[in-house]
Design a protein around this motif. Structure first.
Motif, PDB file in Angstrom:
ATOM      1  N   ARG A   1      25.883  28.303   0.689  1.00 33.70           N
ATOM      2  CA  ARG A   1      24.761  28.497  -0.237  1.00 33.70           C
ATOM      3  C   ARG A   1      23.614  29.192   0.464  1.00 33.70           C
ATOM      4  NH1 ARG A   1      21.541  27.216   2.727  1.00 33.70           N
ATOM      5  NH2 ARG A   1      20.661  25.220   3.295  1.00 33.70           N
TER       6      ARG A   1
ATOM      7  N   GLU B   1      11.795  25.423   0.111  1.00 31.36           N
ATOM      8  CA  GLU B   1      12.373  24.921   1.365  1.00 31.36           C
ATOM      9  C   GLU B   1      11.703  23.629   1.816  1.00 31.36           C
ATOM     10  OE1 GLU B   1      15.480  25.612   2.272  1.00 31.36           O
ATOM     11  OE2 GLU B   1      14.853  27.725   2.367  1.00 31.36           O
ATOM     12  N   HIS B   2      12.515  22.692   2.259  1.00 32.38           N
ATOM     13  CA  HIS B   2      12.082  21.352   2.665  1.00 32.38           C
ATOM     14  C   HIS B   2      11.401  20.647   1.488  1.00 32.38           C
ATOM     15  CE1 HIS B   2      13.228  21.395   6.907  1.00 32.38           C
ATOM     16  NE2 HIS B   2      13.050  22.693   6.805  1.00 32.38           N
ATOM     17  N   ILE B   3      11.977  20.867   0.342  1.00 34.22           N
ATOM     18  CA  ILE B   3      11.417  20.304  -0.880  1.00 34.22           C
ATOM     19  C   ILE B   3      12.357  19.248  -1.460  1.00 34.22           C
ATOM     20  CG2 ILE B   3      10.897  20.902  -3.305  1.00 34.22           C
ATOM     21  CD1 ILE B   3       8.704  21.668  -1.347  1.00 34.22           C
TER      22      ILE B   3
ATOM     23  N   CYS C   1      19.868  14.532   5.430  1.00 37.22           N
ATOM     24  CA  CYS C   1      19.590  15.703   4.580  1.00 37.22           C
ATOM     25  C   CYS C   1      19.313  15.300   3.129  1.00 37.22           C
ATOM     26  CB  CYS C   1      20.770  16.669   4.621  1.00 37.22           C
ATOM     27  SG  CYS C   1      22.271  15.940   3.958  1.00 37.22           S
TER      28      CYS C   1
ATOM     29  N   ILE D   1      19.632  16.651  -1.147  1.00 41.11           N
ATOM     30  CA  ILE D   1      20.787  16.883  -2.034  1.00 41.11           C
ATOM     31  C   ILE D   1      21.062  18.378  -2.263  1.00 41.11           C
ATOM     32  CG2 ILE D   1      19.338  16.760  -4.130  1.00 41.11           C
ATOM     33  CD1 ILE D   1      22.915  15.367  -3.935  1.00 41.11           C
TER      34      ILE D   1
ATOM     35  N   ASP E   1      21.995  21.156  -0.662  1.00 42.91           N
ATOM     36  CA  ASP E   1      23.162  21.910  -0.196  1.00 42.91           C
ATOM     37  C   ASP E   1      24.420  21.489  -0.939  1.00 42.91           C
ATOM     38  OD1 ASP E   1      21.285  22.814   1.522  1.00 42.91           O
ATOM     39  OD2 ASP E   1      22.078  21.813   3.296  1.00 42.91           O
TER      40      ASP E   1
ATOM     41  N   TYR F   1      14.288  18.208  12.060  1.00 49.58           N
ATOM     42  CA  TYR F   1      14.424  17.958  10.620  1.00 49.58           C
ATOM     43  C   TYR F   1      13.994  16.530  10.259  1.00 49.58           C
ATOM     44  CZ  TYR F   1      16.626  17.909   6.001  1.00 49.58           C
ATOM     45  OH  TYR F   1      16.868  17.818   4.657  1.00 49.58           O
TER      46      TYR F   1
ATOM     47  N   GLY G   1      17.079  27.742   4.409  1.00 49.26           N
ATOM     48  CA  GLY G   1      17.726  26.560   5.001  1.00 49.26           C
ATOM     49  C   GLY G   1      16.730  25.729   5.794  1.00 49.26           C
ATOM     50  N   ALA G   2      17.239  24.972   6.749  1.00 57.98           N
ATOM     51  CA  ALA G   2      16.388  24.024   7.471  1.00 57.98           C
ATOM     52  C   ALA G   2      15.410  24.711   8.421  1.00 57.98           C
ATOM     53  CB  ALA G   2      17.253  23.050   8.249  1.00 57.98           C
TER      54      ALA G   2
HETATM   55  C1  GLA Z   1      18.951  21.585   5.087  1.00 54.64           C
HETATM   56  C2  GLA Z   1      19.216  20.280   4.348  1.00 54.64           C
HETATM   57  C3  GLA Z   1      18.745  20.389   2.888  1.00 54.64           C
HETATM   58  C4  GLA Z   1      17.304  20.901   2.794  1.00 54.64           C
HETATM   59  C5  GLA Z   1      17.108  22.138   3.663  1.00 54.64           C
HETATM   60  C6  GLA Z   1      15.662  22.571   3.747  1.00 54.64           C
HETATM   61  O1  GLA Z   1      19.733  22.621   4.570  1.00 54.64           O
HETATM   62  O2  GLA Z   1      20.582  19.958   4.376  1.00 54.64           O
HETATM   63  O3  GLA Z   1      18.896  19.137   2.267  1.00 54.64           O
HETATM   64  O4  GLA Z   1      16.394  19.887   3.110  1.00 54.64           O
HETATM   65  O5  GLA Z   1      17.579  21.931   4.987  1.00 54.64           O
HETATM   66  O6  GLA Z   1      15.217  23.027   2.519  1.00 54.64           O
END
Ligand code: GLA
Length: 390
Positions: free
Chosen positions: A30, A36-38, A172, A174, A176, A226, A337-338
């Motif tokens: 994906r 991001e980080h939301i 993490c 949800i 991804d 993270y 991503g992260a």
């Molecule tokens: C990683 C985590 C996701 C999300 C992103 C940041 O991909 O697995 O859950 O927090 O970082 O948006």
């Protein structure tokens, strides 16, 4: 590796004489467009599933073993369904399938022995969710091949997030697993991570293309900052809750943060979360109206916020985004991503793609010593069974 080569490889690994038939599947990676980080802060994200991902094939055996092999690594692992299953550092990639198998058994599914082969074309550790793709693939394969042909994919995503949290020890959100399970070709998903309500938005870019730029600086989610960012957000929420009734950090106002949160770092973390959540809704609106330039501007703003306020970018991501933004035809760019390495994305005029990759490649390598990779993203469906005869 294409699907035909993949089927051949299955027979090479496991033999072709079995009278059991094979089942084949595909699970995508994906890309998160914005937000991001939301997800773990209960707000909106806007990801999409990619055409890059992981193929999987499964054939039942007559004993209680699940054999796990991958074309990407020589490490093979065998799981005995009659023995306790535990995380083992040495099993590396196979811990993901092991976690799924254990959780399915704990949830009361009856599993049969089988041979499994997976083959991925997603770059590893690049922030395109190869781990979520693998988890969702294995969970879907075992249930689908076991006879369950209508699987609730939202439940599947939640199940896989639990495996990642509990078995892999990665805290993490949800996003991804949800995108990998629920992706839809040529659409991005506006997901409310608080309620899991979602809406597909056509991903139409007109004369622009979405370019994924891999910095090739590896990031390890479990080892990264993270979990620290998560707990900083929880601390802010705790402070605000002494004064207000709020469900998540995304519901908090800038004014309340300024008023109640005294620490500068925590204030900036909250500022990113609140502003990013607002950017998502605006971005989706602009994209729906065909305003690609407006959408791209918000992507760039998102990067600046992740860099200055959330501090999850780093030299490589900042450099590649800066190089991209300088190029003609690039209208917006951000990490995805992260963070802490992995990939960034850019919206680039399709007719300038070639010059774009050549020049970004040169400048980025000169500045960081790393060679980047570029992929033009195609948005595809979520996890699915695919034709597998022969
Ligand atoms: C990683 C985590 C996701 C999300 C992103 C940041 O991909 O697995 O859950 O927090 O970082 O948006």
């Amino acid at each position: 590796m294409n699907i035909l080569q993949f089927k051949d490889r299955f027979h090479k690994e496991y033999g072709s004489s079995s009278n059991q038939s094979k089942h084949c599947f595909f699970s995508p990676g994906r890309v998160n467009l914005i937000g991001e980080h939301i997800d773990y802060n209960g707000g909106y994200v806007f990801p999409a599933a990619l055409s890059l991902g992981i193929y999987g094939a499964l054939r039942f055996r007559s004993d209680n073993l699940i054999q796990l092999k991958s074309t990407n690594t020589s490490l093979e692992v065998s799981v005995d369904l009659k023995k306790p299953i535990a995380f083992n550092e040495e099993d590396r990639w196979a811990n993901y399938p092991k976690g799924v198998i254990k959780q399915l058994l704990d949830d009361g599914y009856s599993l049969k022995g089988c041979d499994i082969l997976v083959s991925g074309n997603l770059p590893d550790g690049a922030g395109l969710s190869s781990s979520a793709a693998l988890l969702v693939l294995i969970a879907f394969m075992l249930r689908y091949a076991g006879g369950e042909t209508t699987i609730d994919k939202v439940e599947l995503a939640k199940f896989c997030q639990q495996v990642e949290n509990r078995f892999m020890g990665v805290n993490c959100g949800i996003m991804d697993q949800f995108s990998v399970a629920m992706g839809k070709q040529d659409h991005a998903i506006l997901l409310d991570c608080d309620t899991l309500q979602y809406k597909y938005t056509p991903f139409v870019l007109g004369e622009y293309s979405l370019v994924i730029m891999n910095t090739n600086k590896k990031r390890e989610l479990a080892d990264s900052k993270y979990n620290q960012r998560r707990s900083e957000c929880e601390t802010v929420l705790g402070i605000i809750r002494e004064h207000r009734q709020v469900v998540s950090l995304c519901q908090v106002s800038f004014e309340d943060v300024e008023k109640y949160v005294k620490d500068d770092v925590l204030q900036r973390r909250a500022r990113h979360v609140i502003s990013e959540n607002r950017r998502v809704l605006l971005a989706v609106e602009l994209l729906s109206q065909g305003d690609i330039i407006g959408f791209a501007n918000l992507m760039t703003q998102s990067h600046i916020s992740l860099k200055n306020d959330y501090e999850v970018t780093g030299l490589e991501l900042d450099t590649i985004v800066e190089c991209a933004l300088k190029r003609a035809g690039c209208i917006g760019a951000r990490m995805t991503g992260a963070g802490f390495g992995g990939c960034a994305i850019a919206l680039v005029a399709t007719d300038q793609l070639e010059a774009f990759t050549v020049t970004v490649n040169q400048e980025y390598e000169q500045k960081t010593g790393l060679k980047p990779d570029f992929y033009v993203a195609r948005i595809s469906d979520g996890v699915k069974a695919i034709a597998c005869s022969g």
